[in-house]
Scaffold this active site. Structure first.
Site, PDB file in Angstrom:
ATOM      1  CD  GLU A  71      -3.352   1.191   2.148  1.00 35.16           C
ATOM      2  OE1 GLU A  71      -3.806   0.028   2.414  1.00 35.16           O
ATOM      3  OE2 GLU A  71      -3.981   1.875   1.951  1.00 35.16           O
ATOM      4  CE1 TYR A  74       0.292  10.894  -4.117  1.00 30.07           C
ATOM      5  CE2 TYR A  74       1.999  10.058  -4.414  1.00 30.07           C
ATOM      6  CZ  TYR A  74       1.339  10.807  -4.337  1.00 30.07           C
ATOM      7  OH  TYR A  74       2.352  11.865  -3.878  1.00 30.07           O
ATOM      8  CG  ASP A 190      10.406  10.295  -5.024  1.00 29.50           C
ATOM      9  OD1 ASP A 190      11.116  10.414  -3.973  1.00 29.50           O
ATOM     10  OD2 ASP A 190       9.032   9.610  -4.028  1.00 29.50           O
TER      11      ASP A 190
HETATM   12  P1  ADP Z   1       3.200   4.938  -4.489  1.00 27.63           P
HETATM   13  O1  ADP Z   1       3.313   6.118  -5.072  1.00 27.63           O
HETATM   14  O2  ADP Z   1       2.158   4.842  -3.897  1.00 27.63           O
HETATM   15  O3  ADP Z   1       4.431   4.388  -3.523  1.00 27.63           O
HETATM   16  P2  ADP Z   1       4.902   3.059  -6.666  1.00 27.63           P
HETATM   17  O4  ADP Z   1       4.285   2.913  -7.345  1.00 27.63           O
HETATM   18  O5  ADP Z   1       5.644   3.180  -5.667  1.00 27.63           O
HETATM   19  O6  ADP Z   1       3.094   3.965  -5.206  1.00 27.63           O
HETATM   20  O7  ADP Z   1       4.054   1.262  -5.294  1.00 27.63           O
HETATM   21  C1  ADP Z   1       4.201   0.649  -4.532  1.00 27.63           C
HETATM   22  C2  ADP Z   1       5.388  -0.301  -4.032  1.00 27.63           C
HETATM   23  O8  ADP Z   1       4.488  -1.464  -4.952  1.00 27.63           O
HETATM   24  C3  ADP Z   1       5.970  -0.183  -4.316  1.00 27.63           C
HETATM   25  O9  ADP Z   1       7.223  -0.134  -3.861  1.00 27.63           O
HETATM   26  C4  ADP Z   1       5.762  -2.155  -5.050  1.00 27.63           C
HETATM   27  O10 ADP Z   1       6.441  -2.309  -4.068  1.00 27.63           O
HETATM   28  C5  ADP Z   1       4.784  -2.047  -5.359  1.00 27.63           C
HETATM   29  N1  ADP Z   1       5.025  -2.202  -6.618  1.00 27.63           N
HETATM   30  C6  ADP Z   1       4.115  -1.161  -7.950  1.00 27.63           C
HETATM   31  N2  ADP Z   1       4.173  -1.252  -9.315  1.00 27.63           N
HETATM   32  C7  ADP Z   1       4.965  -2.986  -9.277  1.00 27.63           C
HETATM   33  C8  ADP Z   1       5.028  -3.449 -10.372  1.00 27.63           C
HETATM   34  N3  ADP Z   1       4.422  -3.528 -11.729  1.00 27.63           N
HETATM   35  N4  ADP Z   1       5.088  -5.289 -10.003  1.00 27.63           N
HETATM   36  C9  ADP Z   1       5.369  -4.935  -8.234  1.00 27.63           C
HETATM   37  N5  ADP Z   1       5.136  -4.082  -7.659  1.00 27.63           N
HETATM   38  C10 ADP Z   1       5.050  -2.764  -7.326  1.00 27.63           C
END
Ligand code: ADP
Length: 378
Positions: A71, A74, A190
């Site tokens: 989680e 966003y 970021d």
């Molecule tokens: P936020 O902007 O909410 O921080 P992220 O895009 O960084 O969201 O995603 C949060 C977490 O979800 C990441 O640190 C990763 O661990 C997991 N995650 C995001 N995209 C993927 C993906 N395509 N495949 C597997 N895990 C993902």
């Protein structure tokens, strides 16, 4: 009823505690189907019209939920299976924080991320396959290829140091994605090890484009409230608003250092401490190493004592050919030169992604090789 069951598997509000993220961001437990609660028909319950989502397929008909991965700020990220192809994908569920988000149709950060990712297409940048919708204002998902972990987890999985060949390959992939993004006039704003994903194949991709935005020449003022503190470029810390791709390159330098020593290089406890740590590492600005420093908005707020070359921590933390610990990767002269070109105070003198890719570090000595993140414990 089968349709209701499918809907229910995508109902995040009916989670049990086991399924919620605990301390760590990523969760590995697989999820069993949940009891049925949602029965409404999507066509009759969608209370808003959003042209962006018109024609999007229904999540219930296309994907089967497997588990909650994480989680984030966003949204929730799910692991799921494509019902038609059995392909494993990641679904990022957009989080609608406020009533305003719902009334205006879409959270602006999510919209920004989707727009940027649809504009970029590169193997080192996470790929958005499609958007799918559920049966409520707040059920919108971004479908992406699935990556097993992020680079922060990846580094900690290694018992010892990364091999020089793996380090080179990881850096090449990060720089290739960054170069593509900059050549399309986008800044990530970021970059950090937890926003870089690692695929089972060893492929690495930049992710989390929630803070990304377009830039142009000549530069225009952008918000300074960007980049996680430990990866934030010195020009941002001194109030520069007309910044450019060099802010991402500083972050890439921090990531390179972190890959070598397996720990974040600059861990400031606040902005002033972060500045102090940067100056201890690479020196204090002067007319040679940063000619335009004095023109920055916050340059005159404090004075720093100049540092002698032998006082600087960069060569001590990253000595050529003699790692400081068993966990630290070997760094040759070219590698050290690239690191110092990335961690350069003056954004105008800092190396660009393209220049970095052409650096002799990658063409001389040990050849880059796919990292073995998955060859041992997993
Ligand atoms: P936020 O902007 O909410 O921080 P992220 O895009 O960084 O969201 O995603 C949060 C977490 O979800 C990441 O640190 C990763 O661990 C997991 N995650 C995001 N995209 C993927 C993906 N395509 N495949 C597997 N895990 C993902």
């Amino acid at each position: 009823m089968q349709a209701a069951g499918k809907r229910d598997r995508w109902d995040s509000s009916s989670e049990d505690d086991e399924d919620k993220p605990a301390k760590s961001k990523r969760i590995s437990k697989e999820k069993k189907p949940l009891p049925t609660t949602v029965t409404d028909d999507r066509a009759t319950t969608l209370p808003f019209h959003n042209p962006l989502l018109q024609g999007c397929r229904s999540v219930y008909e296309t994907y089967d939920r497997i588990s909650r991965v994480s989680e984030g700020t966003y949204g929730i990220v799910w692991k799921a299976k494509d019902l038609a192809t059995d392909q494993i994908v990641a679904l990022k569920q957009i989080k609608f924080e406020s009533v305003a988000d719902q009334q205006e149709g879409f959270p602006v950060t999510a919209l920004r991320e989707i727009n940027v990712l649809l504009a970029l297409s590169h193997e080192s940048i996470v790929n958005v396959k499609e958007m799918v919708v559920g049966d409520g204002v707040d059920k919108v998902f971004m479908v992406m290829e699935f990556f097993e972990m992020d680079l922060k987890d990846g580094i900690s999985r290694f018992d010892g140091a990364l091999a020089q060949s793996e380090l080179k390959n990881i850096m090449q992939q990060i720089l290739a994605g960054t170069h593509h993004m900059h050549s399309k006039w986008y800044l990530h704003r970021d970059l950090k090890t937890s926003n870089i994903l690692v695929h089972r194949s060893g492929r690495i991709a930049l992710a989390d484009f929630g803070l990304a935005r377009r830039f142009q020449e000549p530069r225009q003022a952008l918000t300074q409230l960007v980049v996680t503190l430990w990866y934030r470029a010195p020009e941002l810390l001194f109030g520069e608003s007309c910044y450019g791709p060099a802010v991402d390159m500083w972050s890439v330098g921090c990531i390179f250092g972190e890959l070598i020593s397996k720990d974040a290089v600059l861990q400031g406890q606040g902005e002033l401490d972060q500045i102090d740590q940067i100056f201890s590492l690479v020196g204090v600005p002067n007319e040679t190493n940063w000619p335009l420093f004095e023109s920055l908005p916050n340059a005159g707020l404090f004075r720093w004592k100049p540092k002698k070359a032998q006082e600087l921590l960069l060569p001590k933390k990253f000595p050529i050919a003699s790692p400081v610990s068993a966990n630290q990767a070997f760094l040759d002269g070219n590698g050290y030169n690239l690191l110092s070109r990335l961690l350069t105070l003056d954004p105008d003198q800092r190396v660009s992604a393209l220049e970095a890719l052409e650096h002799p570090y990658f063409s001389q000595g040990v050849k880059p090789q796919t990292p073995r993140f998955f060859s041992t414990s997993s």
